[in-house]
Design a protein around this motif. Structure first.
Motif, PDB file in Angstrom:
ATOM      1  N   ARG A 116     -60.768 -17.120   1.536  1.00 36.63           N
ATOM      2  CA  ARG A 116     -60.845 -18.125   0.198  1.00 36.63           C
ATOM      3  C   ARG A 116     -61.270 -17.503  -1.119  1.00 36.63           C
ATOM      4  O   ARG A 116     -61.301 -18.392  -2.265  1.00 36.63           O
ATOM      5  CB  ARG A 116     -61.422 -19.484   0.717  1.00 36.63           C
ATOM      6  CG  ARG A 116     -62.799 -19.471   0.512  1.00 36.63           C
ATOM      7  CD  ARG A 116     -63.673 -20.589   1.397  1.00 36.63           C
ATOM      8  NE  ARG A 116     -64.944 -20.544   1.115  1.00 36.63           N
ATOM      9  CZ  ARG A 116     -65.842 -21.244   0.326  1.00 36.63           C
ATOM     10  NH1 ARG A 116     -65.346 -22.131  -0.265  1.00 36.63           N
ATOM     11  NH2 ARG A 116     -67.243 -21.092   0.537  1.00 36.63           N
ATOM     12  N   ARG A 172     -56.806 -20.899  -6.273  1.00 35.76           N
ATOM     13  CA  ARG A 172     -57.313 -21.847  -6.880  1.00 35.76           C
ATOM     14  C   ARG A 172     -58.707 -21.742  -7.382  1.00 35.76           C
ATOM     15  O   ARG A 172     -59.231 -21.651  -8.474  1.00 35.76           O
ATOM     16  CB  ARG A 172     -57.425 -23.301  -6.118  1.00 35.76           C
ATOM     17  CG  ARG A 172     -56.158 -23.662  -5.811  1.00 35.76           C
ATOM     18  CD  ARG A 172     -56.203 -25.372  -5.213  1.00 35.76           C
ATOM     19  NE  ARG A 172     -55.264 -25.136  -4.273  1.00 35.76           N
ATOM     20  CZ  ARG A 172     -55.298 -25.810  -3.000  1.00 35.76           C
ATOM     21  NH1 ARG A 172     -56.360 -26.226  -2.634  1.00 35.76           N
ATOM     22  NH2 ARG A 172     -54.092 -25.803  -2.407  1.00 35.76           N
ATOM     23  N   ARG A 173     -59.515 -20.936  -6.354  1.00 30.07           N
ATOM     24  CA  ARG A 173     -60.962 -20.432  -6.846  1.00 30.07           C
ATOM     25  C   ARG A 173     -60.922 -19.433  -7.824  1.00 30.07           C
ATOM     26  O   ARG A 173     -61.989 -19.447  -8.884  1.00 30.07           O
ATOM     27  CB  ARG A 173     -61.633 -19.843  -5.512  1.00 30.07           C
ATOM     28  CG  ARG A 173     -62.877 -19.548  -5.625  1.00 30.07           C
ATOM     29  CD  ARG A 173     -63.529 -18.835  -4.386  1.00 30.07           C
ATOM     30  NE  ARG A 173     -65.005 -18.976  -4.314  1.00 30.07           N
ATOM     31  CZ  ARG A 173     -65.657 -20.038  -3.689  1.00 30.07           C
ATOM     32  NH1 ARG A 173     -65.122 -20.824  -2.916  1.00 30.07           N
ATOM     33  NH2 ARG A 173     -66.996 -20.035  -3.949  1.00 30.07           N
ATOM     34  N   GLU A 190     -65.090 -12.861  -5.710  1.00 30.57           N
ATOM     35  CA  GLU A 190     -66.108 -13.259  -6.639  1.00 30.57           C
ATOM     36  C   GLU A 190     -66.930 -12.386  -6.852  1.00 30.57           C
ATOM     37  O   GLU A 190     -67.754 -11.783  -7.581  1.00 30.57           O
ATOM     38  CB  GLU A 190     -66.673 -14.511  -6.389  1.00 30.57           C
ATOM     39  CG  GLU A 190     -65.520 -15.697  -7.014  1.00 30.57           C
ATOM     40  CD  GLU A 190     -66.321 -16.950  -6.561  1.00 30.57           C
ATOM     41  OE1 GLU A 190     -65.765 -17.921  -7.002  1.00 30.57           O
ATOM     42  OE2 GLU A 190     -67.128 -16.962  -5.285  1.00 30.57           O
ATOM     43  N   ASN A 216     -65.682 -20.201   5.716  1.00 31.65           N
ATOM     44  CA  ASN A 216     -65.339 -20.836   4.705  1.00 31.65           C
ATOM     45  C   ASN A 216     -66.405 -21.963   4.398  1.00 31.65           C
ATOM     46  O   ASN A 216     -65.706 -23.209   4.278  1.00 31.65           O
ATOM     47  CB  ASN A 216     -64.080 -21.335   4.702  1.00 31.65           C
ATOM     48  CG  ASN A 216     -62.976 -20.015   4.851  1.00 31.65           C
ATOM     49  OD1 ASN A 216     -62.984 -19.407   3.799  1.00 31.65           O
ATOM     50  ND2 ASN A 216     -62.165 -20.252   5.654  1.00 31.65           N
TER      51      ASN A 216
END
Length: 198
Positions: free
Chosen positions: A48, A79-80, A53, A12
């Motif tokens: 995370r 959150r991301r 993405e 991370n």
């Protein structure tokens, strides 16, 4: 099995994220024979949220469902990925909360080697893939997990680990057949490949 503090730091950080967005995305696009446009994709072990993405931004999936065993990682991913086409949950790759034959593609950014009963994880992935569905994977072989560095600094199951050939055999046992030779990268630290459900 959840990551320890060392592994969380190693997995991370911006360097790892950049590697996923560029090199790993390129590997998976090539293995998939193009992008994943229009597909419903499941990522096992989301961390995370960087993998999600990559799946959306670099591989072009229509939507992504992700889960992780670690509640704190799911919260970081939430959150991301706020506002993205992603469904997040806490979950276990050995008991995937998806209907049978419901998923176009499953992506594994190095999660299965963390699972004590990794054969059950493979069985569950095979179950949720539709016929013709694709598994894209990056995994760490037993020979790396047996090195001093991995044994000292990381927390992995010690028994019932696999090399690439053993992983391929287990995939085939569940009707997941490789689309080509597995590739070894990063000095043999990982192997990557793709398999389609018969």
């Amino acid at each position: 099995m959840k990551l320890n503090a060392f592994e969380r730091a190693a997995m991370n950080n911006p360097v790892r994220a950049a590697h996923q967005h560029h090199r790993e995305a390129s590997w998976f696009r090539r293995l998939a024979g193009g992008d994943l446009s229009g597909q419903q994709v499941l990522e096992v072990g989301c961390g995370r949220g960087v993998g999600a993405e990559v799946i959306l931004d670099r591989l072009g999936a229509a939507s992504v469902t992700v889960f992780d065993l670690d509640e704190s990682m799911v919260e970081l991913a939430r959150r991301r990925l706020h506002g993205r086409r992603v469904e997040l949950s806490v979950g276990d790759v050995c008991d995937i909360a998806q209907p049978t034959a419901s998923t176009d593609t499953v992506v594994d950014f190095g999660i299965i080697h963390h699972v004590p009963n990794w054969q059950q994880a493979v069985a569950e992935i095979a179950r949720v893939l539709r016929p013709g569905g694709l598994l894209l994977f990056e995994e760490v072989p037993r020979q790396m997990l047996d090195t001093w560095a991995f044994r000292t600094f990381t927390l992995h199951p010690r028994e019932n680990r696999f090399e690439a050939a053993e992983f391929a055999t287990e995939l085939a046992r569940h009707g997941l057949h490789g689309t080509g030779e597995f590739e070894h990268h990063l000095g043999g630290m990982v192997f990557i490949g793709a398999a389609r459900k018969a």
